[in-house]
Design a protein around this motif. Structure first.
Motif, PDB file in Angstrom:
ATOM      1  N   GLU A   1       0.873  -1.169   0.127  1.00 15.65           N
ATOM      2  CA  GLU A   1      -0.207  -0.064  -0.062  1.00 15.65           C
ATOM      3  C   GLU A   1       0.995   1.225  -0.009  1.00 15.65           C
ATOM      4  N   SER A   2       2.164   1.079   0.214  1.00 16.75           N
ATOM      5  CA  SER A   2       2.998   2.383   0.140  1.00 16.75           C
ATOM      6  C   SER A   2       4.265   2.220  -0.791  1.00 16.75           C
TER       7      SER A   2
ATOM      8  N   GLY B   1      -0.690  10.785   5.814  1.00 15.98           N
ATOM      9  CA  GLY B   1      -0.155   9.729   4.986  1.00 15.98           C
ATOM     10  C   GLY B   1       0.147   9.568   3.723  1.00 15.98           C
ATOM     11  N   GLU B   2       0.600   8.437   3.291  1.00 15.71           N
ATOM     12  CA  GLU B   2       1.081   8.378   1.767  1.00 15.71           C
ATOM     13  C   GLU B   2      -0.176   8.518   0.766  1.00 15.71           C
TER      14      GLU B   2
ATOM     15  N   CYS C   1      -5.669   7.595   0.424  1.00 20.46           N
ATOM     16  CA  CYS C   1      -4.747   7.344   1.457  1.00 20.46           C
ATOM     17  C   CYS C   1      -5.261   6.198   2.255  1.00 20.46           C
TER      18      CYS C   1
END
Length: 288
Positions: A209-210, A238-239, A251
């Motif tokens: 997810e990142s 967040g990212e 996100c």
């Protein structure tokens, strides 16, 4: 033969990353991406008719019925089944509850088409396998086979090569910036990165997810400032990144409570919602 199937889910997808790694001689871009199914999507209803017409019973502004992917999918499937079996099949009414924005990068139209293929294959007792439905789906659009595949996947090529991936359970906050981004316009931009180094499935197995980035995002932010604004705002939590060719941005969060806390802070001009990660397509039970 049962005659109706109601409340058939057509879930959205998020591109957890999207890299453009090359371009074929015919102009198609070569991609690598991780497709994540989520719990928000359109809902479709199907009913067999007494004649042979394929009809969309709901109005979709800007999308004539004859060019709608669901109508095209139904006609394609009906022809394939009749050619295989020699049977005469009835037509079908298709009703779409549209919850996903068009031009959002969420795969809404492709998911609707995939759900149509799966549901009508069941209603018409077509007997086509998942692989055969995927082969029909690619004739409708590059993302359609993924939704028929039915699991989160590492996707390569022009979207036809898939490997199942187990992704972490996450909640997502998704912002709709209020613009529709034409996919063709993004891919035709001269400033688009087309030579990102290819990755392997093992490279992102720890935290998909990142991982990576969305190569289309820089171009979309330049052409559509509301996309850039939405990403900048969401990035404080967040990212944040864009999905697909845009315009929606997202996100991820570990809990629903974290997602709810962010939703409470979304500025009024934007539409925002939360969705849970899915492991499998809700209609996987219909597959043979």
């Amino acid at each position: 033969m049962i005659r109706t199937l109601d409340n058939c889910a057509a879930p959205a997808k998020l591109n957890l990353f999207l890299h453009v790694v090359g371009r074929r001689a015919d102009g198609y871009h070569l991609l690598q991406s991780l497709f994540q199914l989520i719990s928000r999507g359109d809902v479709l209803h199907f009913a067999l008719r007494d004649d042979d017409a394929i009809c969309r019973t709901s109005d979709l502004p800007g999308v004539p019925a004859d060019s709608d992917l669901t109508v095209r999918a139904a006609r394609l499937l009906r022809t394939a089944i009749m050619e295989r079996t020699g049977r005469t099949l009835p037509g079908a009414d298709i009703t779409i509850e549209k919850n996903l924005p068009m031009g959002g990068g969420l795969g809404g139209g492709s998911s609707d088409a995939a759900t149509t293929l799966m549901a009508l294959n069941h209603l018409w007792q077509g007997g086509l396998s998942r692989t055969e439905l995927m082969q029909l789906g690619v004739r409708l659009g590059a993302d359609v086979p993924f939704f028929i595949f039915g699991s989160n996947a590492f996707v390569e090529g022009i979207g036809e090569q898939m490997q199942e991936v187990a992704t972490p359970h996450r909640w997502f906050v998704v912002l709709e910036p209020g613009v529709a981004v034409p996919t063709q316009q993004i891919f035709s931009e001269t400033g688009l990165t087309r030579d990102t180094k290819p990755v392997r499935i093992s490279d992102f197995s720890g935290a998909p997810e990142s991982f990576g980035k969305n190569d289309l995002q820089v171009v979309a932010e330049k052409l559509f400032p509301p996309v850039a604004s939405a990403i900048a705002w969401l990035r404080q939590f967040g990212e944040a990144r864009m999905t697909g060719s845009g315009a929606c941005v997202f996100c991820s969060f570990e809990s629903e409570q974290q997602a709810d806390a962010v939703l409470k802070q979304v500025p009024a001009p934007w539409k925002a919602w939360k969705a849970e990660a899915l492991e499998h397509h809700p209609l996987a039970r219909l597959q043979t």
